[in-house]
Design a protein around this motif. Sequence first.
Motif, PDB file in Angstrom:
ATOM      1  N   LEU A   1       0.832  -1.209   0.000  1.00 52.16           N
ATOM      2  CA  LEU A   1       0.000   0.000   0.000  1.00 52.16           C
ATOM      3  C   LEU A   1       0.866   1.258   0.000  1.00 52.16           C
ATOM      4  CD1 LEU A   1      -2.922  -0.890   2.439  1.00 52.16           C
ATOM      5  CD2 LEU A   1      -3.027  -0.543  -0.021  1.00 52.16           C
ATOM      6  N   LEU A   2       1.968   1.175   0.738  1.00 53.16           N
ATOM      7  CA  LEU A   2       2.878   2.317   0.804  1.00 53.16           C
ATOM      8  C   LEU A   2       3.414   2.637  -0.587  1.00 53.16           C
ATOM      9  CD1 LEU A   2       4.239   4.227   2.836  1.00 53.16           C
ATOM     10  CD2 LEU A   2       6.096   2.587   3.017  1.00 53.16           C
ATOM     11  N   GLU A   3       3.780   1.599  -1.300  1.00 52.41           N
ATOM     12  CA  GLU A   3       4.294   1.775  -2.667  1.00 52.41           C
ATOM     13  C   GLU A   3       3.231   2.392  -3.575  1.00 52.41           C
ATOM     14  OE1 GLU A   3       5.958  -1.576  -5.112  1.00 52.41           O
ATOM     15  OE2 GLU A   3       7.159  -1.776  -3.270  1.00 52.41           O
ATOM     16  N   THR A   4       1.989   1.874  -3.449  1.00 46.19           N
ATOM     17  CA  THR A   4       0.876   2.402  -4.250  1.00 46.19           C
ATOM     18  C   THR A   4       0.707   3.892  -3.984  1.00 46.19           C
ATOM     19  OG1 THR A   4      -0.215   0.286  -4.011  1.00 46.19           O
ATOM     20  CG2 THR A   4      -1.600   2.103  -4.731  1.00 46.19           C
ATOM     21  N   LEU A   5       0.775   4.225  -2.702  1.00 47.90           N
ATOM     22  CA  LEU A   5       0.577   5.622  -2.300  1.00 47.90           C
ATOM     23  C   LEU A   5       1.715   6.500  -2.820  1.00 47.90           C
ATOM     24  CD1 LEU A   5      -1.480   7.132  -0.523  1.00 47.90           C
ATOM     25  CD2 LEU A   5       0.106   6.867   1.372  1.00 47.90           C
ATOM     26  N   GLU A   6       2.940   6.015  -2.646  1.00 48.47           N
ATOM     27  CA  GLU A   6       4.091   6.835  -3.030  1.00 48.47           C
ATOM     28  C   GLU A   6       4.147   7.068  -4.548  1.00 48.47           C
ATOM     29  OE1 GLU A   6       7.056   6.136   0.751  1.00 48.47           O
ATOM     30  OE2 GLU A   6       7.322   4.878  -1.023  1.00 48.47           O
ATOM     31  N   ALA A   7       3.608   6.109  -5.295  1.00 46.05           N
ATOM     32  CA  ALA A   7       3.616   6.261  -6.752  1.00 46.05           C
ATOM     33  C   ALA A   7       2.722   7.415  -7.206  1.00 46.05           C
ATOM     34  CB  ALA A   7       3.159   4.964  -7.408  1.00 46.05           C
TER      35      ALA A   7
END
Length: 297
Positions: A87-93
């Motif tokens: 989820l963190l990766e999704t958000l940071e993208a």
Amino acid sequence: MARKVTKAIFPVAGLGTRFLPATKSVPKEIMTLVDRPLVQYAIDEARAAGITEFIFVTSRGKSALEDYFDHNPILEQELRAKGKNDLLETLEATNMESGATAYIRQYKALGLGHAVWCARRLIGDEPFAVMLPDDVIAADKPCLQQMVEAYEETGGNMVAAMEVPFDKTSAYGILDVAENSGDVIRVRGMVEKPKAEEAPSNLAVIGRYILGPSVLYNLNQKRKGSGGEIQLTDAIAEDISNGVPVFGYRFDGTRFDCGSKAGFLQATVSFALARDDLRDDLSQYLHSVIATDRAAQ
Ligand code: UTP
């Protein structure tokens, strides 16, 4: 060779009346296909095409759109602490670099051409892209990237084009075709929203453009066109008579008109079926709905 295109205008100042009452407080561009707002699809497509400056033409009630691009450190920290790395990766993208986005107000919704003109000072003397987030295009190679590659050969102005049924020409800008061979179509005129019997072809312009600064000079005249609005199509067509070539680009991909309810629903189903985590359940459900509906008739 044509100059590199690094700036894109996203005109998002329209009223979105077809989605009322939702658009009373939610900008249309924030509405989600599965779990991503419409505007995210447009941003990802722009980035893939090499765009580094994102200019939004906004209006009253669009602050949720501006907030969407902010980093959310509290949420990020929370996800990190809980080890939710996906989820963190999704958000940071979705995070934008500071300074990469600009917001310009269109104080009156006078038309798409006027919205684009509002961004003229940020564009200066460069070619630029215009992207309408309502038009979502599913494609192996993102549509704007296809166009940028073609534009590097042609220069001039380029609009994304697709065939529509003749009874739908009155919903689009339509190309008057000079030479129709392959993906790149040489255009000799453009007509905004012609009736079927007056349409010069059934090749419609959809919401992706690569334009030269001369189109902005044409828009300075603020001439009203179809529907009493200042039309982008008219300003592009004016370039043809000034000797600047205009090309239609037959893109490879499927376009969804997410500014309409039917198109939005079709896109939702299509993008959900493309997802590994949703495909099986959704297709089972759709099959059962269709079977029951048929049985009921
Ligand atoms: P639409 O024709 O879809 O209008 O505009 P709209 O207001 O968004 O939606 P409806 O028809 O009321 O439901 C096409 C694009 O041009 C932008 C819109 O935001 C949309 O991205 N636009 C239109 C402006 O930015 N300003 C305008 O004055 C008109």
